[in-house]
Design a protein around this motif. Structure first.
Motif, PDB file in Angstrom:
ATOM      1  N   HIS A 189      44.504 -81.965 -15.347  1.00 17.96           N
ATOM      2  CA  HIS A 189      45.310 -81.312 -15.920  1.00 17.96           C
ATOM      3  C   HIS A 189      44.538 -80.121 -16.493  1.00 17.96           C
ATOM      4  O   HIS A 189      45.071 -79.418 -17.488  1.00 17.96           O
ATOM      5  CB  HIS A 189      46.002 -82.081 -17.005  1.00 17.96           C
ATOM      6  CG  HIS A 189      45.101 -82.788 -17.810  1.00 17.96           C
ATOM      7  ND1 HIS A 189      44.851 -83.990 -17.861  1.00 17.96           N
ATOM      8  CD2 HIS A 189      44.510 -82.118 -19.001  1.00 17.96           C
ATOM      9  CE1 HIS A 189      43.928 -84.168 -18.646  1.00 17.96           C
ATOM     10  NE2 HIS A 189      43.732 -83.259 -19.419  1.00 17.96           N
ATOM     11  N   SER A 190      43.400 -79.875 -16.050  1.00 15.86           N
ATOM     12  CA  SER A 190      42.334 -78.449 -16.783  1.00 15.86           C
ATOM     13  C   SER A 190      42.417 -77.534 -15.542  1.00 15.86           C
ATOM     14  O   SER A 190      42.081 -77.641 -14.598  1.00 15.86           O
ATOM     15  CB  SER A 190      41.223 -79.192 -16.919  1.00 15.86           C
ATOM     16  OG  SER A 190      40.242 -78.181 -17.270  1.00 15.86           O
ATOM     17  N   ILE A 191      43.002 -76.460 -16.269  1.00 12.71           N
ATOM     18  CA  ILE A 191      43.062 -75.272 -15.305  1.00 12.71           C
ATOM     19  C   ILE A 191      41.467 -74.819 -14.977  1.00 12.71           C
ATOM     20  O   ILE A 191      41.239 -74.342 -13.813  1.00 12.71           O
ATOM     21  CB  ILE A 191      43.654 -74.029 -16.016  1.00 12.71           C
ATOM     22  CG1 ILE A 191      45.244 -74.335 -16.247  1.00 12.71           C
ATOM     23  CG2 ILE A 191      43.701 -72.836 -15.283  1.00 12.71           C
ATOM     24  CD1 ILE A 191      46.054 -73.555 -17.043  1.00 12.71           C
ATOM     25  N   ASP A 192      40.599 -74.955 -16.114  1.00 15.82           N
ATOM     26  CA  ASP A 192      39.281 -74.501 -15.894  1.00 15.82           C
ATOM     27  C   ASP A 192      38.599 -75.340 -14.745  1.00 15.82           C
ATOM     28  O   ASP A 192      37.947 -74.724 -13.798  1.00 15.82           O
ATOM     29  CB  ASP A 192      38.420 -74.526 -17.082  1.00 15.82           C
ATOM     30  CG  ASP A 192      38.819 -73.384 -17.966  1.00 15.82           C
ATOM     31  OD1 ASP A 192      39.896 -72.934 -18.075  1.00 15.82           O
ATOM     32  OD2 ASP A 192      37.816 -73.093 -18.979  1.00 15.82           O
ATOM     33  N   GLU A 193      38.925 -76.576 -14.690  1.00 21.97           N
ATOM     34  CA  GLU A 193      38.208 -77.263 -14.012  1.00 21.97           C
ATOM     35  C   GLU A 193      38.779 -77.162 -12.501  1.00 21.97           C
ATOM     36  O   GLU A 193      38.031 -77.111 -11.418  1.00 21.97           O
ATOM     37  CB  GLU A 193      38.672 -79.020 -14.263  1.00 21.97           C
ATOM     38  CG  GLU A 193      37.775 -79.877 -13.561  1.00 21.97           C
ATOM     39  CD  GLU A 193      37.669 -81.198 -14.265  1.00 21.97           C
ATOM     40  OE1 GLU A 193      36.839 -81.640 -14.575  1.00 21.97           O
ATOM     41  OE2 GLU A 193      38.932 -81.785 -14.208  1.00 21.97           O
ATOM     42  N   ALA A 194      40.255 -76.834 -12.343  1.00 22.69           N
ATOM     43  CA  ALA A 194      40.897 -76.431 -11.134  1.00 22.69           C
ATOM     44  C   ALA A 194      40.336 -75.390 -10.591  1.00 22.69           C
ATOM     45  O   ALA A 194      39.801 -75.283  -9.240  1.00 22.69           O
ATOM     46  CB  ALA A 194      42.423 -76.411 -11.221  1.00 22.69           C
ATOM     47  N   VAL A 195      40.144 -74.398 -11.169  1.00 23.66           N
ATOM     48  CA  VAL A 195      39.514 -73.020 -10.480  1.00 23.66           C
ATOM     49  C   VAL A 195      38.198 -73.129 -10.299  1.00 23.66           C
ATOM     50  O   VAL A 195      37.813 -72.804  -9.235  1.00 23.66           O
ATOM     51  CB  VAL A 195      39.769 -72.032 -11.663  1.00 23.66           C
ATOM     52  CG1 VAL A 195      39.310 -70.640 -11.365  1.00 23.66           C
ATOM     53  CG2 VAL A 195      41.261 -71.747 -11.835  1.00 23.66           C
TER      54      VAL A 195
END
Length: 250
Positions: A189-195
Motif C-alpha cells: 500500500h506504499s506508493i514509494d515502494e511500488a514505484v
C-alpha cells in the motif's frame, strides 16, 4: 529457465456469496517482470494472492498459468507473507530449504551460497529468534528463491520494518531480483515502494476491487535510493496518488 505467464481473467470473489471482494479483476505478469498491486487497505490484495495460490477458488473468472487454468490448485507459486513465518525450531539453513524440501529436493550448497550473498552466511546454523527483522525477511526471501515455482508472490514483506531498514531491504531485494529475474507479483500500500521496485503497477479500487489504473514505470535499472528524491519520481507518485485518492473515502 521455463518461461512464465500469469493471467488473472475477469476474476470475482466473495467470502459470503453476497458482497464481492474482487470484481472482474484483470491483470497479467510476464516472464521476468516485477509487477506490483497497489491499493488501499482492505481492497482484497492478499485475497488475490490466496486465489492465485489455490487456497481460495474464484467465484467467477479464471487464473491461468502458461495458459493452464489453475483455479483452486495449489503448488504453482512461491509465497512470501507479511511476516517471515520462519519455523522457530529449524535453523536458518533448514528454514530456507523448506520450500524445496516440500517439493522433494533440496540443494544445501546453493542455499549456503545464497545465504552468503544475503549476508547471512555466518547465521546458517542460527535460529530465527537470533535474527533481526530485516535478516528474517532476507531468509524468507531466500526460501522463496529456492522454491521451484517460477512465480513469486510477495505480500507486503517490508510493512513491519522501520523506514530506514525498509529502504535498505528494498535495495537489497532489487539487487537480488536483478541477478535472478524471477517473475514477481508484489503487494503493497506504499506508493514509494511500488514505484521504486516495479516494472508495472496495477492500482486497485476499494471493495469490490477492480483495476482502475495500470502504469508502466519508466525508470531504468538498476535503481538506487537517490531516485526516491528525483522530480520524475515525485511526478509519478502524484499520478498514482491521484488515482488512489478516491479510494480513501469510498
Amino acid at each position: 529457465m521455463t518461461s512464465m505467464h500469469l493471467e488473472i481473467k475477469d476474476v470475482s470473489y466473495s467470502f459470503d456469496g453476497k458482497q464481492n471482494i474482487l470484481e472482474k479483476l484483470n491483470l497479467h505478469v510476464d516472464e521476468g517482470e516485477f509487477v506490483t498491486i497497489l491499493g488501499p487497505s482492505g481492497s482484497g490484495k492478499s485475497t488475490l494472492f490466496h486465489l492465485t495460490g489455490g487456497i481460495l477458488k474464484p467465484d467467477d473468472g479464471d487464473i491461468l498459468l502458461d495458459g493452464k487454468k489453475i483455479n483452486g490448485l495449489k503448488g504453482h507459486i512461491s509465497y512470501m507473507p507479511q511476516q517471515p513465518s520462519l519455523l522457530p525450531w529449524r535453523t536458518v539453513l533448514d528454514n530456507v530449504l523448506l520450500g524445496s524440501e516440500l517439493a522433494g529436493f533440496k540443494d544445501k550448497e546453493k542455499a549456503k551460497v545464497l545465504l552468503m550473498k544475503a549476508g547471512l552466511g555466518e547465521y546458517e546454523q542460527a535460529y530465527p529468534h537470533e535474527l533481526s527483522g530485516g535478516m528474517k525477511q532476507r531468509a524468507a526471501f531466500i526460501r522463496s528463491i529456492l522454491s521451484p515455482q517460477h512465480l513469486m508472490c510477495l505480500d507486503e514483506p517490508f510493512s513491519a520494518l522501520d523506514e530506514l531498514t525498509r529502504v535498505q531491504m528494498q535495495e537489497w531485494l532489487m539487487s537480488f531480483w536483478e541477478e535472478y529475474r524471477r517473475s514477481v507479483l508484489f503487494v503493497t500500500h506504499s506508493i514509494d515502494e511500488a514505484v521504486f521496485l516495479s516494472d508495472r503497477i496495477y492500482v486497485l479500487s476499494a471493495k469490490p476491487a477492480t483495476v482502475i489504473k495500470e502504469v508502466i514505470v519508466p525508470f531504468s535499472r538498476p535503481r538506487r535510493e537517490e531516485q526516491l528524491l528525483s522530480e520524475d519520481f515525485f511526478n509519478l507518485k502524484r499520478e498514482l496518488y491521484a488515482a488512489l485518492k478516491p479510494t480513501f473515502t469510498t
